[in-house]
Design a protein around this motif. Structure first.
Motif, short mmCIF file in Angstrom:
data_model
loop_
_atom_site.label_atom_id
_atom_site.label_comp_id
_atom_site.label_asym_id
_atom_site.label_seq_id
_atom_site.Cartn_x
_atom_site.Cartn_y
_atom_site.Cartn_z
N HIS A 202 -5.26 -13.12 4.54
CA HIS A 202 -6.06 -11.96 5.65
C HIS A 202 -6.41 -13.25 6.70
O HIS A 202 -6.90 -14.03 7.08
N THR A 203 -5.43 -12.65 7.70
CA THR A 203 -5.14 -13.09 9.25
C THR A 203 -5.06 -12.03 10.25
O THR A 203 -4.61 -10.82 9.39
N THR A 204 -4.78 -11.80 11.52
CA THR A 204 -5.03 -10.91 12.30
C THR A 204 -3.41 -10.04 12.29
O THR A 204 -3.12 -9.19 12.97
N ASP A 205 -2.09 -11.00 11.38
CA ASP A 205 -0.54 -10.75 11.53
C ASP A 205 -0.97 -9.84 10.55
O ASP A 205 -0.13 -9.39 9.75
N ASN A 206 -1.80 -9.26 9.32
CA ASN A 206 -2.11 -8.83 8.27
C ASN A 206 -2.25 -7.29 8.67
O ASN A 206 -3.54 -7.00 9.04
N ASP A 207 -2.28 -5.88 8.98
CA ASP A 207 -1.85 -4.86 9.53
C ASP A 207 -2.85 -4.48 8.43
O ASP A 207 -3.97 -3.47 9.15
N ASP A 208 -3.38 -4.53 7.37
CA ASP A 208 -4.59 -3.88 6.20
C ASP A 208 -5.44 -4.72 6.99
O ASP A 208 -6.76 -3.84 7.08
N GLU A 209 -6.31 -5.69 7.36
CA GLU A 209 -7.10 -6.32 8.32
C GLU A 209 -7.28 -5.82 9.14
O GLU A 209 -8.82 -5.66 9.86
N LEU A 210 -6.22 -5.71 10.39
CA LEU A 210 -6.54 -5.33 11.75
C LEU A 210 -6.90 -4.09 11.57
O LEU A 210 -8.09 -3.60 11.93
N SER A 211 -5.68 -2.61 10.79
CA SER A 211 -7.21 -1.74 10.37
C SER A 211 -8.25 -1.85 10.11
O SER A 211 -9.06 -0.78 10.71
N ARG A 212 -8.25 -2.58 9.25
CA ARG A 212 -9.99 -2.44 8.15
C ARG A 212 -11.28 -3.43 9.59
O ARG A 212 -11.99 -2.45 10.01
N LEU A 213 -10.78 -4.07 10.92
CA LEU A 213 -12.09 -4.83 11.98
C LEU A 213 -11.44 -3.33 12.78
O LEU A 213 -12.60 -3.45 13.67
N ALA A 214 -10.09 -2.53 13.38
CA ALA A 214 -10.37 -1.18 13.77
C ALA A 214 -11.22 -0.46 14.07
O ALA A 214 -11.80 0.52 14.57
N GLN A 215 -11.72 -0.21 12.36
CA GLN A 215 -12.68 0.98 11.95
C GLN A 215 -13.66 0.34 11.97
O GLN A 215 -14.67 1.14 12.34
N LEU A 216 -14.22 -0.53 12.53
CA LEU A 216 -15.46 -1.68 13.16
C LEU A 216 -15.87 -1.76 14.87
O LEU A 216 -16.87 -1.92 14.69
N GLY A 217 -14.65 -0.95 14.94
CA GLY A 217 -14.80 -0.96 16.63
C GLY A 217 -14.09 -2.13 17.71
O GLY A 217 -13.99 -2.32 18.47
N LEU A 218 -13.11 -2.88 16.81
CA LEU A 218 -12.76 -4.16 17.36
C LEU A 218 -11.27 -3.58 17.74
O LEU A 218 -10.59 -2.72 17.48
#
Length: 488
Positions: A202-218
């Protein structure tokens, strides 16, 4: 049950002292190290990793925890998580959905319980911060407050990542929070060796994690460029009150509509272990990063699996095998640093390293499945008690792959170097990859030791005749070499 759990957790003696340790696993570890110009290493802080390996009447539970900014969180989680899982919460009647729900709830309860233990310290810290006047020359009183604030910060700071494995009903479940790793190595029905990485970091190299964080407005682009968040690469972690309670004060997280850094585990399973022969590896981030620093990230899974297989063929206990693998990684990392070569700048230091090996119907060097203490026990199926005869047929050499997958690996024969380049196949598995070999990864090694002759010498036990014959035939053209080449 809640009262029992509360009573146990408040006692000074660890309640886990009474839990039976699993005899089918071994753990190796090494502390962090910083190298000086002369290549000598020193430990920069106390070991912050943690682990557990327990067995009960109905299940097996394993975990590796990577602490940071202190060992408090890793220690708390390793204690409390067992209380949330091994006091009757799990039973053989549970479905996969039930198990995943129980695992998820356990992580949630553990983090909430941890923050309850530091509530008073956080309140005192907030109160003292209001007493520090701004723009006033430091006095004895303000100095005293500052010292107390520093002590409180050390008490409440820090966090941990976790990788937990549960075996229930002969099924494997993996719960991951953060940047540790789980590998399952097994032989398939046709005799091939399969290495599966279960889940991703679970890092910012993980596309799924980036998608989750993007849905929070990041902003995902900014997150990827930033890499580290509050000093850590993990986007999921346990504890770390700053990113949990004050994320709006962290620039890259300030726009989040909800708490962006979470302790919710990503759960995989259950994956059936029925008929499986092989081993499960749980690795802390420090072990992974040390080998990546020394050799690059491309072959880490292959190299670790090959090292484990080689040590299991030589060692008579799982503890010794796990520790030997950790020591090998430590030497590789050190040698890369002192070599002064391409990877040297990446190897100035390494963090704490932990490796947990859990065998599944696997025999060790002496032909028996051996507990970590080294006593021999009968090799039997862990869930049914049925005795097993491990015979792994040698499969034909695989055809060269036409389109190898980037994470697919093939474990080499034990006689090959663990760092040898390993062929890949294009077989895909979920969140992982699998690979084929000649079946020799799980080849048993004889237990008879060579006896010295009358001169006290041990006769050679490796016959290189076939090697020299093949080598000579491949290199004799135009060189005047005989096909019967041998040592000169």
């Amino acid at each position: 049950m809640a009262a029992q759990r509360s009573s146990l957790m408040q006692s000074h003696q660890s309640w886990t002292d009474d839990l039976p340790l699993c005899q089918l696993c071994g753990v190796g570890s090494a502390p962090n190290c910083v190298y000086g110009p002369d290549g000598k290493g020193t430990q920069s802080h106390p070991n912050e990793d943690g682990h557990f390996c327990f067995s009960t009447d109905c299940c097996f539970l394993y975990g590796v925890f990577n602490g940071y900014d202190g060992s408090r969180v890793a220690s708390f989680v390793s204690q409390r998580l067992t209380a949330e899982l091994l006091l009757g919460q799990l039973s053989t009647g549970h479905t996969d959905a039930d198990v995943r729900r129980i695992l998820s709830q356990a992580f949630d309860v553990v983090e909430k319980s941890y923050f309850e233990t530091i509530d008073d310290a956080l309140a005192e810290k907030a109160n003292l911060q209001t007493q520090l006047p701004e723009g006033v020359y430091p006095s004895a009183q303000t100095q005293k407050i500052a010292e107390r604030l520093k002590a409180l910060e050390q008490e409440v700071s820090g966090g941990a990542t976790a990788i937990v494995a549960l075996i229930l009903n002969d099924k494997l479940y993996i719960a991951n929070v953060g940047t540790n790793r789980a590998l399952l190595c097994k032989t398939t029905s046709d005799g091939q060796n399969q290495v599966i990485q279960i889940g991703r970091a679970h890092t910012t190299d993980n596309d799924d994690e980036l998608s989750r964080l993007a849905q929070l407005g990041l902003d995902p682009v900014r997150l990827r460029q930033t890499g580290l968040i509050s000093g850590q690469s993990s986007t999921r972690r346990i504890g770390d009150y700053k990113v949990k309670f004050y994320h709006t004060d962290i620039d890259v997280l300030s726009a989040a509509k909800q708490k962006p850094i979470i302790s919710e585990p990503e759960i995989h399973g259950g994956q059936s272990l029925e008929g499986v022969t092989g081993f499960l590896l749980l690795m802390s981030e420090g072990l992974i990063k040390a080998l990546e620093s020394a050799h690059g990230p491309e072959q880490v899974n292959q190299e670790i699996v090959a090292m484990v297989a080689a040590e299991l063929a030589q060692q008579s206990s799982l503890e010794a095998a796990a520790q030997s693998v950790v020591e090998r990684v430590k030497r590789l990392h050190h040698d890369a640093y002192v070599s002064g070569r391409q990877r040297a700048p990446h190897c100035g230091r390494h963090e704490d390293m932990t490796l947990l090996i859990r065998v599944v119907n696997y025999t060790l060097a002496d032909g028996s499945l051996t507990p970590t203490q080294g006593e021999t026990q009968r090799h039997q199926n862990i869930s049914t008690g049925q005795q097993l005869l491990l015979t792994v047929p040698r499969s034909p050499d695989p055809a060269p792959p036409s389109d190898p997958a980037p994470l697919c690996v093939c474990a080499p024969p034990l006689s090959q170097s663990p760092t040898a380049t390993l062929q890949s196949t294009n077989t895909h598995t979920q969140s992982s990859s699998s690979s084929s070999g000649d079946g020799s990864l799980f080849r048993q090694r004889g237990s008879q030791a060579a006896q010295p002759d009358e001169t006290g010498r041990v006769p050679p036990y490796v016959d290189f005749t076939q090697f020299y014959r093949l080598w000579g035939s491949d290199h004799s053209e135009g060189q005047g070499l005989s096909g019967d080449l041998g040592p000169q």
